[in-house]
Design an enzyme around this catalytic site. Structure first.
Site, mmCIF file in Angstrom:
data_model
loop_
_atom_site.group_PDB
_atom_site.id
_atom_site.type_symbol
_atom_site.label_atom_id
_atom_site.label_comp_id
_atom_site.label_asym_id
_atom_site.label_seq_id
_atom_site.Cartn_x
_atom_site.Cartn_y
_atom_site.Cartn_z
ATOM 1 N N GLU A 1 10.526 -9.841 -4.490
ATOM 2 C CA GLU A 1 11.093 -8.615 -3.896
ATOM 3 C C GLU A 1 12.575 -8.798 -3.604
ATOM 4 O O GLU A 1 13.385 -7.897 -3.849
ATOM 5 C CB GLU A 1 10.334 -8.257 -2.615
ATOM 6 C CG GLU A 1 8.931 -7.751 -2.892
ATOM 7 C CD GLU A 1 8.082 -7.545 -1.641
ATOM 8 O OE1 GLU A 1 7.073 -6.845 -1.754
ATOM 9 O OE2 GLU A 1 8.416 -8.085 -0.578
ATOM 10 N N SER B 1 0.817 -1.222 0.000
ATOM 11 C CA SER B 1 0.000 0.000 0.000
ATOM 12 C C SER B 1 0.851 1.274 0.000
ATOM 13 O O SER B 1 0.361 2.336 -0.391
ATOM 14 C CB SER B 1 -0.930 -0.021 1.215
ATOM 15 O OG SER B 1 -0.180 -0.167 2.404
ATOM 16 N N THR B 2 2.113 1.203 0.444
ATOM 17 C CA THR B 2 2.980 2.387 0.389
ATOM 18 C C THR B 2 3.495 2.585 -1.033
ATOM 19 O O THR B 2 3.488 3.711 -1.565
ATOM 20 C CB THR B 2 4.171 2.228 1.380
ATOM 21 O OG1 THR B 2 3.671 1.702 2.617
ATOM 22 C CG2 THR B 2 4.849 3.551 1.632
ATOM 23 N N ALA C 1 8.197 -2.114 3.647
ATOM 24 C CA ALA C 1 8.691 -3.083 4.635
ATOM 25 C C ALA C 1 7.611 -3.271 5.691
ATOM 26 O O ALA C 1 6.769 -2.393 5.901
ATOM 27 C CB ALA C 1 9.971 -2.579 5.287
ATOM 28 N N ASP D 1 10.707 -0.134 -2.435
ATOM 29 C CA ASP D 1 9.809 -1.147 -1.863
ATOM 30 C C ASP D 1 9.447 -0.780 -0.421
ATOM 31 O O ASP D 1 10.139 0.019 0.216
ATOM 32 C CB ASP D 1 10.486 -2.532 -1.911
ATOM 33 C CG ASP D 1 9.472 -3.667 -1.989
ATOM 34 O OD1 ASP D 1 8.280 -3.423 -1.700
ATOM 35 O OD2 ASP D 1 9.869 -4.789 -2.334
#
Ligand code: 5RP
Length: 225
Positions: free
Chosen positions: A102, A27-28, A82, A80
């Site tokens: 990833e 979602s980030t 976390a 990415d």
């Protein structure tokens, strides 16, 4: 503005013309993808390498050109999210189930940028259950081997109670090791178990971090880089 949006957009601004960009999942990263889409519409030329089918779908929606990982020599920058990050830049990832791709993309990247809202910063990893991708064959045996390393594990299920299946057609065990005292050792020990494909510990990945500190966007560089 939402913290995820602030850090997600800040990372997109690091992307330069002609870069090959690793596109993370979650979602980030959604906000990074959206911002990159608008930069592309303004003339930025990039090629994205997606870490998940969901991200590939979003990238297409935002008109970000995509390329396969195998078709590039390296990735210039990977961005990415976390699930947890400790003060030594060790990470737990894989809450969204995309940890294998990833990690492959992180390994291929000259620069890795992690975008994390302040809730992701922890003193010690392990509050978040560690995702481990395993092959479906004999998965219960793989779970028993993991237990012998000191962790309990739960098969990740979908909302209909069937096993969650990754983009690579594998299962995920969400593992509880309480607080992880030696992430580097656990990362290796887990990957030695036959049946384990990859685990969500990212240790010693040269990483820059964009996070929120005292309500401001801050970038930290891993001095081990
Ligand atoms: C997916 C991941 C994500 O990066 C992680 O779960 C963070 O997600 P979000 O940005 O939604 O908090 O590792 O496999």
């Amino acid at each position: 503005m939402h913290q995820k949006q602030l850090v997600g957009e800040a990372a997109a601004r690091l992307v330069e013309n002609k870069m090959v960009v690793g596109l993370g999942s979650g979602s980030t990263v959604f906000y990074t993808l959206k911002k990159l889409g608008s930069l592309v519409s303004e003339g930025l030329h990039i090629q994205g390498v997606a870490t998940s089918d969901k991200t590939a779908e979003l990238a297409r929606e935002f008109k970000i050109p995509l390329v396969n990982l195998g078709a590039v020599e390296h990735i210039d920058i990977a961005i990415d999210g976390a699930d947890e990050m400790d003060p030594y830049f060790n990470l737990i990832k894989g809450g969204g189930g995309a940890l294998l791709r990833e990690k492959m993309i992180a390994k291929a990247a000259k620069r890795m940028v992690i975008i994390a809202d302040s809730s992701k910063n922890v003193e010690k990893l392990g509050g978040f259950l560690l995702p481990v991708e395993i092959i479906p064959f004999g998965w219960e045996m793989t779970a028993r081997h993991i237990q012998r390393l000191g962790g309990s594990s739960k098969l990740r299920l979908r909302s209909d109670n069937k096993p969650y299946v990754t983009d690579n057609k594998n299962y995920i065990l969400d593992c509880n090791f309480n607080f992880i005292t030696n992430p580097a050792q656990l990362e290796v020990s887990l990957n030695m178990i036959p049946g384990v494909v990859e685990n969500g510990l990212f240790v010693d990945v040269p990483t820059d971090v964009i996070t929120i500190l005292n309500e401001n966007v801050k970038m930290f560089q891993n001095l081990k880089n």
